[in-house]
Design an enzyme around this catalytic site. Structure first.
Site, PDB file in Angstrom:
ATOM      1  N   ASP A   1       2.370  -6.212  10.599  1.00  0.00           N
ATOM      2  CA  ASP A   1       1.327  -5.357  10.776  1.00  0.00           C
ATOM      3  C   ASP A   1       1.079  -3.832   9.554  1.00  0.00           C
ATOM      4  O   ASP A   1       2.478  -3.945   9.283  1.00  0.00           O
ATOM      5  CB  ASP A   1       2.144  -4.026  12.406  1.00  0.00           C
ATOM      6  N   GLY A   2       0.235  -4.176   8.509  1.00  0.00           N
ATOM      7  CA  GLY A   2       0.903  -3.997   7.524  1.00  0.00           C
ATOM      8  C   GLY A   2       1.170  -2.391   7.381  1.00  0.00           C
ATOM      9  O   GLY A   2       2.218  -1.715   6.672  1.00  0.00           O
TER      10      GLY A   2
ATOM     11  N   ASP B   1      -7.352  -2.749   1.860  1.00  0.00           N
ATOM     12  CA  ASP B   1      -8.404  -3.369   2.544  1.00  0.00           C
ATOM     13  C   ASP B   1      -8.489  -3.665   3.932  1.00  0.00           C
ATOM     14  O   ASP B   1      -8.828  -4.369   4.050  1.00  0.00           O
ATOM     15  CB  ASP B   1      -9.698  -3.948   1.554  1.00  0.00           C
TER      16      ASP B   1
END
Length: 203
Positions: A108-109, A126
């Site tokens: 998970d960014g 992005d």
């Protein structure tokens, strides 16, 4: 419920549905930035032409990852992607294998940035799904963590996509977290935001 690939002539495209193209690649020039918004995101090079550490939040078809890998040979590049299904399409989009200066991490960014110890020169997000920018990014605290993860002089670039009111909400949170040191460029249905850890350049 999975991303899928469509080929049309020399173009290969990544889709989550038929409403929008998530990524596009020329089969005979896979490192070329085919979609206009990706070229706009790379204009961060006007502010820092030689970044040493780059973090990408969202892999997709790897357009920006491939471009950075080819044209910024001194940069260490990490791409964080939450979807195993997207990562599984890596070879179809000619994304390089992991090596000493490039790697793809399944995570998970938002959580990855919050736990990050190293400081990045550039962070690009992005991270869009079917409805627009991923819901995990919908908080000021997320953008504050992004700012903390930047090195002095660092830049955060985000593809803000989706419905107009959603985009506006994200931009307000981004401006709050970065003390309004934010520039934006409208690119059709996308807004590209450049947020500066320190004072933005005088343009």
């Amino acid at each position: 419920d999975k991303p899928f690939v469509l080929d049309k002539g020399l173009r290969r495209m990544l889709h989550f549905d038929f409403g929008a193209t998530q990524s596009a690649m020329l089969l005979d020039a896979p490192q070329r930035l085919l979609l206009a918004y990706t070229r706009e995101m790379m204009t961060f090079l006007l502010f820092n032409p030689d970044p040493q550490r780059i973090l990408l939040l969202g892999l997709g078809g790897g357009s920006i990852a491939k471009y950075c890998y080819r044209h910024l040979p001194c940069a260490e590049i990490t791409s964080v992607e939450i979807s195993a299904d997207v990562i599984a399409l890596r070879e179809m989009f000619s994304i390089p294998a992991d090596d000493q200066r490039f790697r793809v991490v399944r995570a998970d960014g938002v959580a990855y940035v919050a736990a990050l110890r190293a400081r990045m020169d550039v962070i690009l997000a992005d991270a869009c799904d079917r409805s627009g920018i991923a819901a995990q990014f919908d908080s000021t605290e997320v953008y504050r963590n992004v700012r903390k993860a930047l090195a002095p002089g660092g830049i955060f670039i985000s593809n803000v996509c989706g419905e107009e009111n959603t985009c506006t909400d994200h931009l307000l949170k981004l401006r709050d977290a970065f003390d309004s040191n934010v520039l934006t460029r409208a690119m059709g249905r996308n807004i590209i935001a450049f947020a500066f850890k320190d004072q933005q350049p005088d343009w």
